[in-house]
Enzyme design. Sequence first.
Site, PDB file in Angstrom:
ATOM      1  CB  CYS A 161      40.100  82.448  82.112  1.00 16.26           C
ATOM      2  SG  CYS A 161      40.190  83.079  80.449  1.00 16.26           S
ATOM      3  CD  GLU A 311      48.514  74.969  83.600  1.00 16.20           C
ATOM      4  OE1 GLU A 311      47.950  74.847  84.632  1.00 16.20           O
ATOM      5  OE2 GLU A 311      48.277  75.155  82.547  1.00 16.20           O
ATOM      6  CG  PHE A 397      44.186  87.074  78.200  1.00 22.68           C
ATOM      7  CD1 PHE A 397      45.092  86.181  77.713  1.00 22.68           C
ATOM      8  CD2 PHE A 397      43.245  87.698  76.852  1.00 22.68           C
ATOM      9  CE1 PHE A 397      45.896  85.221  76.626  1.00 22.68           C
ATOM     10  CE2 PHE A 397      43.618  86.958  75.790  1.00 22.68           C
ATOM     11  CZ  PHE A 397      44.253  85.574  75.944  1.00 22.68           C
TER      12      PHE A 397
END
Length: 411
Positions: A161, A311, A397
Amino acid sequence: MTRVAVTGIGVVSPLGNNAAQVLAEACAGRSAIHRLEAPFAQRLAAPLVASAQFDGTEHFDPPRLRMLDRVSQFACFAARQALAESHIDLARADRRRVGVFLGTGMGGSQSSDEGYRTLYEDGSDRIKPFTVLMGMHNAPAAWIGIEHELRGPNFTYSTACSSSAVAIGEATLRISRGDLDLALAGGAEAPLSFGSLKAWEALHTLATIDATDASASCKPFAQDRSGMVLGEGAAMIVLEAWERAVARGATILGEIAGYGFANDTGHITRPSIEGQAAAIEAALIAAAIDPSAIDAINAHGTGTQANDGVETGAIKAVFGRRAARIPISATKAMHGHLLGAAGALECVLSLLAMQREVALPTMHLDLPDPECDLDFVPNRVREGVAARTMISNSFAFGGANAVLVLRGVAG
């Protein structure tokens, strides 16, 4: 090291197929997430997608189209837009010094999926002759190079990603060192095939359908978030040395001021505060700026339980008490997760938001997670945000964390 300007933007996305439309839809808080209408939808636990309204027959002749997976169609069309906006005359350029840097997480997965379906479900011994050429990860970048006769480096990055954020960052480094005159950088993804959706479903990362509004199913940083929704599209930008752009009278749309990368080493799917914070810090060091100079943040913000709390912790770790005063946008609530193309689309949205002097909304944030206690700009665009410098986070990932530092040009 020279400054690196953005002089062209191209977009194919669930929010629209040009920059102006994408920004307008995002400012309005409109979600492109919807129930999938396909023969295989009933075989999915939660048939949700964010699809792009794009018909390749309108943009490619039949012989070429037969060799282009949907991901390559997106990439080529976005690259055309970006070059057109940049007003670069490639006929007068040294094409050996023009590169293509593209990120994709899954490549031509629709063509691969269709090939396997033909073999294993239909029982045929023959598949389309161009299946390999359509499915290979480097096809989108290769086709951009072929279409525009670009003879410089042609690279494909696949870091899940964060792929397109890495592509933009690596292209920026080449321009800043003087290795290239120009670069097309960004990403493309077309993962809305049955096989891909079932594979992601098996990871238990996809959102459940909101009972009252399917378009509100992705809820980054909300207590009732249930996962992400896959999207498709592409975003490409033209990069060039600042001095070169000024000398030719180009309209400068923004600047890639820094790029940082850091790798988690704990778990292939579980993120870490330390790894994400390290990427943010590396980007700030590369940009030679203090954390206090960051005016806004585009969050990775997937809407998964695993990402959003981590995050939030990473942002706090880098920005300390000031973290609570920084507007943070998570636009995947509207356009879905474009996987390898997400970083590029969100980079573009960040540049456009700075031009417009807004902070884009994090939609469907009606019930904030107490552990995600920062300013995530809930549910409504925030006007009058004169952000000069912001970061765009892309985490993946495999622990591949990439962060871009962006400077805007207000107007």
